[in-house]
Design a protein around this motif. Structure first.
Motif, PDB file in Angstrom:
ATOM      1  N   ASN A  26       0.829  -1.210   0.000  1.00  0.00           N
ATOM      2  CA  ASN A  26       0.000   0.000   0.000  1.00  0.00           C
ATOM      3  C   ASN A  26       0.859   1.255   0.000  1.00  0.00           C
ATOM      4  O   ASN A  26       0.521   2.246  -0.652  1.00  0.00           O
ATOM      5  N   ALA A  27       1.967   1.231   0.716  1.00  0.00           N
ATOM      6  CA  ALA A  27       2.872   2.375   0.730  1.00  0.00           C
ATOM      7  C   ALA A  27       3.468   2.609  -0.656  1.00  0.00           C
ATOM      8  O   ALA A  27       3.593   3.754  -1.095  1.00  0.00           O
ATOM      9  N   ARG A  28       3.820   1.526  -1.339  1.00  0.00           N
ATOM     10  CA  ARG A  28       4.375   1.678  -2.695  1.00  0.00           C
ATOM     11  C   ARG A  28       3.319   2.217  -3.661  1.00  0.00           C
ATOM     12  O   ARG A  28       3.631   3.008  -4.550  1.00  0.00           O
ATOM     13  N   ILE A  29       2.088   1.780  -3.504  1.00  0.00           N
ATOM     14  CA  ILE A  29       1.004   2.297  -4.345  1.00  0.00           C
ATOM     15  C   ILE A  29       0.812   3.784  -4.080  1.00  0.00           C
ATOM     16  O   ILE A  29       0.688   4.588  -5.009  1.00  0.00           O
ATOM     17  N   LEU A  30       0.809   4.166  -2.836  1.00  0.00           N
ATOM     18  CA  LEU A  30       0.664   5.577  -2.467  1.00  0.00           C
ATOM     19  C   LEU A  30       1.838   6.393  -3.009  1.00  0.00           C
ATOM     20  O   LEU A  30       1.650   7.487  -3.561  1.00  0.00           O
ATOM     21  N   GLU A  86      10.220  10.985 -22.559  1.00  0.00           N
ATOM     22  CA  GLU A  86       8.966  11.687 -22.847  1.00  0.00           C
ATOM     23  C   GLU A  86       7.959  10.788 -23.568  1.00  0.00           C
ATOM     24  O   GLU A  86       6.757  11.011 -23.492  1.00  0.00           O
ATOM     25  N   ARG A  87       8.453   9.804 -24.251  1.00  0.00           N
ATOM     26  CA  ARG A  87       7.591   8.909 -25.032  1.00  0.00           C
ATOM     27  C   ARG A  87       7.023   7.760 -24.198  1.00  0.00           C
ATOM     28  O   ARG A  87       6.091   7.089 -24.614  1.00  0.00           O
ATOM     29  N   LEU A  88       7.547   7.565 -23.006  1.00  0.00           N
ATOM     30  CA  LEU A  88       7.122   6.449 -22.163  1.00  0.00           C
ATOM     31  C   LEU A  88       5.760   6.702 -21.536  1.00  0.00           C
ATOM     32  O   LEU A  88       5.400   7.841 -21.227  1.00  0.00           O
ATOM     33  N   ASN A  89       5.055   5.629 -21.301  1.00  0.00           N
ATOM     34  CA  ASN A  89       3.812   5.648 -20.539  1.00  0.00           C
ATOM     35  C   ASN A  89       4.130   6.211 -19.161  1.00  0.00           C
ATOM     36  O   ASN A  89       5.050   5.736 -18.489  1.00  0.00           O
ATOM     37  N   LYS A  90       3.398   7.230 -18.710  1.00  0.00           N
ATOM     38  CA  LYS A  90       3.698   7.895 -17.434  1.00  0.00           C
ATOM     39  C   LYS A  90       3.478   6.980 -16.228  1.00  0.00           C
ATOM     40  O   LYS A  90       4.132   7.129 -15.205  1.00  0.00           O
ATOM     41  N   VAL A  91       2.561   6.041 -16.337  1.00  0.00           N
ATOM     42  CA  VAL A  91       2.355   5.066 -15.265  1.00  0.00           C
ATOM     43  C   VAL A  91       3.613   4.204 -15.136  1.00  0.00           C
ATOM     44  O   VAL A  91       4.141   4.011 -14.043  1.00  0.00           O
ATOM     45  N   ALA A  92       4.094   3.712 -16.255  1.00  0.00           N
ATOM     46  CA  ALA A  92       5.295   2.878 -16.257  1.00  0.00           C
ATOM     47  C   ALA A  92       6.499   3.666 -15.757  1.00  0.00           C
ATOM     48  O   ALA A  92       7.310   3.149 -14.975  1.00  0.00           O
ATOM     49  N   LEU A  93       6.613   4.904 -16.171  1.00  0.00           N
ATOM     50  CA  LEU A  93       7.744   5.730 -15.769  1.00  0.00           C
ATOM     51  C   LEU A  93       7.754   5.952 -14.255  1.00  0.00           C
ATOM     52  O   LEU A  93       8.797   5.799 -13.607  1.00  0.00           O
ATOM     53  N   ALA A  94       6.624   6.286 -13.678  1.00  0.00           N
ATOM     54  CA  ALA A  94       6.554   6.511 -12.226  1.00  0.00           C
ATOM     55  C   ALA A  94       6.898   5.236 -11.463  1.00  0.00           C
ATOM     56  O   ALA A  94       7.657   5.267 -10.485  1.00  0.00           O
ATOM     57  N   ALA A  95       6.371   4.105 -11.902  1.00  0.00           N
ATOM     58  CA  ALA A  95       6.651   2.830 -11.228  1.00  0.00           C
ATOM     59  C   ALA A  95       8.129   2.466 -11.337  1.00  0.00           C
ATOM     60  O   ALA A  95       8.737   2.000 -10.362  1.00  0.00           O
ATOM     61  N   MET A  96       8.723   2.687 -12.501  1.00  0.00           N
ATOM     62  CA  MET A  96      10.145   2.374 -12.676  1.00  0.00           C
ATOM     63  C   MET A  96      11.018   3.286 -11.830  1.00  0.00           C
ATOM     64  O   MET A  96      12.004   2.836 -11.246  1.00  0.00           O
ATOM     65  N   ARG A  97      10.669   4.560 -11.769  1.00  0.00           N
ATOM     66  CA  ARG A  97      11.458   5.494 -10.959  1.00  0.00           C
ATOM     67  C   ARG A  97      11.506   5.055  -9.504  1.00  0.00           C
ATOM     68  O   ARG A  97      12.563   5.072  -8.874  1.00  0.00           O
ATOM     69  N   VAL A 112       5.849  -4.134 -11.321  1.00  0.00           N
ATOM     70  CA  VAL A 112       5.077  -4.761 -12.399  1.00  0.00           C
ATOM     71  C   VAL A 112       3.599  -4.853 -12.013  1.00  0.00           C
ATOM     72  O   VAL A 112       2.714  -4.561 -12.822  1.00  0.00           O
ATOM     73  N   THR A 113       3.322  -5.222 -10.785  1.00  0.00           N
ATOM     74  CA  THR A 113       1.938  -5.319 -10.314  1.00  0.00           C
ATOM     75  C   THR A 113       1.252  -3.958 -10.344  1.00  0.00           C
ATOM     76  O   THR A 113       0.093  -3.848 -10.763  1.00  0.00           O
ATOM     77  N   ILE A 114       1.951  -2.921  -9.914  1.00  0.00           N
ATOM     78  CA  ILE A 114       1.375  -1.572  -9.954  1.00  0.00           C
ATOM     79  C   ILE A 114       1.038  -1.174 -11.377  1.00  0.00           C
ATOM     80  O   ILE A 114      -0.045  -0.656 -11.660  1.00  0.00           O
ATOM     81  N   VAL A 115       1.946  -1.434 -12.304  1.00  0.00           N
ATOM     82  CA  VAL A 115       1.698  -1.076 -13.707  1.00  0.00           C
ATOM     83  C   VAL A 115       0.525  -1.885 -14.262  1.00  0.00           C
ATOM     84  O   VAL A 115      -0.324  -1.345 -14.974  1.00  0.00           O
ATOM     85  N   LYS A 116       0.442  -3.163 -13.917  1.00  0.00           N
ATOM     86  CA  LYS A 116      -0.697  -3.979 -14.362  1.00  0.00           C
ATOM     87  C   LYS A 116      -2.010  -3.408 -13.839  1.00  0.00           C
ATOM     88  O   LYS A 116      -3.011  -3.386 -14.550  1.00  0.00           O
ATOM     89  N   ASP A 117      -2.003  -2.953 -12.585  1.00  0.00           N
ATOM     90  CA  ASP A 117      -3.222  -2.453 -11.956  1.00  0.00           C
ATOM     91  C   ASP A 117      -3.637  -1.068 -12.445  1.00  0.00           C
ATOM     92  O   ASP A 117      -4.821  -0.749 -12.474  1.00  0.00           O
ATOM     93  N   PHE A 118      -2.676  -0.235 -12.821  1.00  0.00           N
ATOM     94  CA  PHE A 118      -2.984   1.163 -13.129  1.00  0.00           C
ATOM     95  C   PHE A 118      -2.862   1.535 -14.602  1.00  0.00           C
ATOM     96  O   PHE A 118      -3.194   2.656 -14.964  1.00  0.00           O
ATOM     97  N   SER A 119      -2.371   0.633 -15.436  1.00  0.00           N
ATOM     98  CA  SER A 119      -2.195   0.949 -16.847  1.00  0.00           C
ATOM     99  C   SER A 119      -3.045   0.015 -17.697  1.00  0.00           C
ATOM    100  O   SER A 119      -3.036  -1.198 -17.479  1.00  0.00           O
ATOM    101  N   TYR A 168       3.582  -3.334 -18.593  1.00  0.00           N
ATOM    102  CA  TYR A 168       4.232  -4.052 -17.493  1.00  0.00           C
ATOM    103  C   TYR A 168       5.360  -4.941 -18.013  1.00  0.00           C
ATOM    104  O   TYR A 168       6.355  -5.160 -17.325  1.00  0.00           O
ATOM    105  N   ARG A 169       5.237  -5.430 -19.232  1.00  0.00           N
ATOM    106  CA  ARG A 169       6.297  -6.268 -19.804  1.00  0.00           C
ATOM    107  C   ARG A 169       7.571  -5.454 -20.029  1.00  0.00           C
ATOM    108  O   ARG A 169       8.672  -5.907 -19.754  1.00  0.00           O
ATOM    109  N   PHE A 170       7.370  -4.253 -20.524  1.00  0.00           N
ATOM    110  CA  PHE A 170       8.488  -3.336 -20.741  1.00  0.00           C
ATOM    111  C   PHE A 170       9.152  -3.000 -19.403  1.00  0.00           C
ATOM    112  O   PHE A 170      10.374  -3.035 -19.267  1.00  0.00           O
ATOM    113  N   VAL A 171       8.337  -2.685 -18.402  1.00  0.00           N
ATOM    114  CA  VAL A 171       8.838  -2.352 -17.067  1.00  0.00           C
ATOM    115  C   VAL A 171       9.640  -3.518 -16.504  1.00  0.00           C
ATOM    116  O   VAL A 171      10.745  -3.338 -15.970  1.00  0.00           O
ATOM    117  N   ASN A 172       9.116  -4.713 -16.626  1.00  0.00           N
ATOM    118  CA  ASN A 172       9.814  -5.896 -16.133  1.00  0.00           C
ATOM    119  C   ASN A 172      11.174  -6.054 -16.808  1.00  0.00           C
ATOM    120  O   ASN A 172      12.181  -6.307 -16.139  1.00  0.00           O
TER     121      ASN A 172
END
Length: 147
Positions: free
Chosen positions: A5-9, A89-100, A122-129, A134-138
């Motif tokens: 939950n902390a990571r999601i927040l 700039e071209r990356l999905n912003k959900v994926a970018l935030a999770a990777m950061r 990966v789970t966060i990206v699956k849930d929010f994108s 998520y494959r790219f993030v992984n």
């Protein structure tokens, strides 16, 4: 579940900071959360804020602050693993935030196994994108974890 939950927040805060341009001080107040509910828990009743959530918020603040403090180094790591012709700039912003967040945790907070951090991202990206980023993030996080 507290760390998840902390990571999601933290992910939501970092996403808001990046996409919305909200000042980091405002984002770290978590004012948008009256109730903290993970997408995985949508069938359950929302949990009212409590001392437990204060611990989650503390860990989330720690992750976001660290990621923002090291954002240039983190983005350089991501950029070095992008395919030719791709930019941040071209990356999905959900994926970018999770990777950061994941890269911050893997690089500067080494007490957690990299596989756990990658799985959480990966789970966060699956849930929010809505797409399959998520494959790219992984793939990117796996390469970075092996460095």
């Amino acid at each position: 579940m507290a760390r998840r939950n902390a990571r999601i927040l933290a992910f939501q805060a970092l996403f808001s900071w990046d996409v919305g341009g909200t000042p980091i001080e405002d984002v770290l107040q978590f004012n948008w959360t009256e109730k903290l509910v993970s997408p995985m828990d949508m069938d359950e009743e929302p949990v009212e804020k409590s001392t437990k959530q204060t611990e989650e918020e503390t860990f989330a603040r720690f992750l976001v602050s660290g990621a923002v403090e090291h954002i240039q180094e983190i983005d350089e790591k991501i950029a070095s693993h992008l395919q030719s012709g791709w930019s941040l700039e071209r990356l999905n912003k959900v994926a970018l935030a999770a990777m950061r967040l994941a890269i911050y945790e893997m690089t500067w907070q080494t007490s957690v196994d990299h596989n756990i951090v990658i799985d959480e991202a990966v789970t966060i990206v699956k849930d929010f994108s809505p797409d399959e980023s998520y494959r790219f993030v992984n793939a990117v996080l796996d390469k970075i974890s092996k460095e």
